[in-house]
Enzyme design. Structure first.
Site, PDB file in Angstrom:
ATOM      1  N   ASP A   1       0.835  -1.194   0.000  1.00  0.00           N
ATOM      2  CA  ASP A   1       0.000   0.000   0.000  1.00  0.00           C
ATOM      3  C   ASP A   1       0.872   1.247   0.000  1.00  0.00           C
ATOM      4  OD1 ASP A   1      -1.996   1.852   0.249  1.00  0.00           O
ATOM      5  OD2 ASP A   1      -2.839   1.064   2.104  1.00  0.00           O
TER       6      ASP A   1
ATOM      7  N   ASP B   1      -2.683   6.738  -5.941  1.00  0.00           N
ATOM      8  CA  ASP B   1      -2.813   5.848  -4.785  1.00  0.00           C
ATOM      9  C   ASP B   1      -3.073   4.429  -5.259  1.00  0.00           C
ATOM     10  OD1 ASP B   1      -3.118   5.099  -2.038  1.00  0.00           O
ATOM     11  OD2 ASP B   1      -5.284   5.200  -2.290  1.00  0.00           O
TER      12      ASP B   1
END
Length: 488
Positions: A167, A365
């Site tokens: 992530d 992202d």
């Protein structure tokens, strides 16, 4: 009884010689200068089945051998997750069922938490300006939902393989540890047992390393003299435990004294992964902890649900990569900020120019699934997309997606190409699988973009639109790169 017949949209074929084909094309351009040929150049001829969630893993993608260290990457809920299990275990278990509507709910929770964190930083900027401060204080405890793709690394001595969600929106790496004090969620592999690692050490509460937890988005605590960490995510998931040091192995590279969380109490929907690998922009992220070896350089290619991609560290850059600088407005934040300058649909540039996009900051992202755009921009994108798709029946929207079609009577459809333009002359031509997503099979396939609440809200380039690109994060030089065909 009525029998459905499926329509197949194809381009006309001929058996002319090559010279005749050139003549034929030239005549078409004269007779129809803005129609059939232009449409074929600016559209994808997509199989409807390509939008549907698969149940078979395509193992064609390979890791990059010209990179120092490259790890295979798969979706945590896809059929390729089973490849990450123990090779001796012939009965491989799937991670979980892929539920697109549940994913959209979690995705919106992540976006809300990112917006909250972004707003907190805006407040800090405003306060710092008023007080004429030279530095911006960093606060912790803002939730961000976890990502959707996993890689395998090894931890401890002897090395123990662990499948972790990677992530770019998180900094602290953690894994579930034995013994679980209260609760641990179910994971595919045995949990990491620090008692069996000769190189494991708890971090002292008074150490400088312990103080980095808050600056990296976590909560810090102490048990006697031992440092404790806590991280919580936008979907309600969390991990709490000891902050520790151990050996981390990435491919054949070993890093001593790697700081991570040894989770004693963990809860969440992590797709049976063993924890999380943080690749954010703060000191505890993997990118910073391996900076001496990899020069703060990593890249990834996010695959489709049914195939494999990679996460690579250091090494040579793809020859076709084009870079956009990290946004100067977001350098003091944990976000990877970029500057969008335009969007095109079917070769048609939307009227929104750079000044419109500059009203809102934008981040890239890996954990946000659906790209979020300003309402003004999204409205024009949707209406232009619908004009190209006017031959297909519209149907009801779902959750954050409102431009949806019923393709149940079609095998193939023509979908307009979509490109996103970034500062520095970078064009991201969104891959076919990043334009639309199926919700309830072919009878509900939706445009994979959504609107934010206001034109000044933070916009996000999500993982769906990044698919198939090699996305390079070069923190040392402050830039993000994109190279097509990254997963091949």
């Amino acid at each position: 009884m009525t029998v459905k017949t499926k329509r197949k949209i194809t381009m006309p074929t001929t058996h002319f010689s090559s010279i005749s084909l050139i003549t034929y094309a030239f005549l078409l351009m004269i007779m129809f200068p803005c129609c059939s040929l232009q449409k074929s150049f600016d559209t994808h001829n997509a199989k409807v089945s390509s939008f549907l969630p698969p149940d078979v893993c395509d193992q064609s993608s390979q890791v990059h051998h010209n990179i120092d260290s490259s790890l295979e990457l798969v979706h945590k809920l896809g059929p390729c997750f089973a490849r990450f299990h123990d090779d001796k275990n012939k009965k491989l278990e799937k991670s979980g069922s892929y539920n697109i509507q549940e994913m959209l709910i979690k995705d919106q929770a992540r976006v809300h938490s990112i917006h909250a964190k972004y707003s907190r930083y805006q407040e800090q900027w405003s306060s710092a300006f008023k007080e004429k401060q030279t530095t911006v204080p960093i606060h912790s405890g803002i939730n961000i939902g976890t990502g959707n793709y996993v890689v395998m690394v090894a931890l401890g001595t002897p090395a123990k393989n662990l499948t972790l969600v990677f992530d770019t929106g998180s900094d602290i790496t953690w894994t579930q540890c034995e013994p679980c004090v209260r609760s641990c969620y179910r994971q595919a592999q045995p949990k990491f047992d620090p008692r069996k690692s000769s190189s494991y050490k708890n971090v002292s509460c008074s150490s400088a390393s312990c103080q980095l937890i808050r600056a990296s988005g976590g909560a810090k605590g102490c048990s006697s003299s031992t440092c404790l960490y806590g991280v919580q995510y936008g979907d309600g998931s969390y991990s709490v435990g000891f902050f520790a040091i151990d050996k981390l192995t990435i491919s054949s590279d070993v890093f001593n004294n790697f700081l991570f969380g040894c989770g004693q109490e963990n809860k969440g929907l992590f797709g049976k992964s063993a924890g999380l690998l943080g690749l954010g922009r703060k000191r505890l992220s993997l990118a910073f902890q391996t900076a001496r070896k990899y020069k703060k350089l990593f890249s990834y290619c996010l695959p489709s649900l049914s195939s494999t991609g990679h996460l690579s560290f250091g090494g040579k850059l793809p020859k076709s990569v084009k870079f956009t600088p990290l946004s100067s407005k977001l350098l003091s934040t944990p976000f990877y900020g970029i500057d969008v300058t335009g969007i095109s649909v079917g070769g048609h540039k939307l009227s929104a120019n750079a000044s419109v996009f500059s009203k809102a900051d934008t981040i890239i992202d890996s954990g946000t699934v659906i790209t979020r755009l300003q309402p003004t921009v999204y409205s024009e994108l949707s209406s232009t997309f619908q004009e190209f798709m006017k031959d297909y029946p519209l149907t009801d929207g779902v959750s954050i997606l409102d431009t949806c079609y019923d393709f149940s009577n079609y095998d193939e459809v023509l979908v307009p190409k979509i490109s996103i333009f970034l500062r520095g002359g970078v064009e991201i031509e969104v891959n076919n699988m990043g334009i639309m997503v199926a919700i309830k099979g072919p009878e509900q396939v939706c445009l994979a973009f959504a609107s934010t609440g206001d034109d000044t809200d933070l916009t996000i380039l999500g993982s769906t639109q990044q698919k198939s690109y090699e996305v390079v994060h070069d923190l040392a030089k402050g830039r993000i790169g994109f190279a097509p065909g990254g997963c091949s």
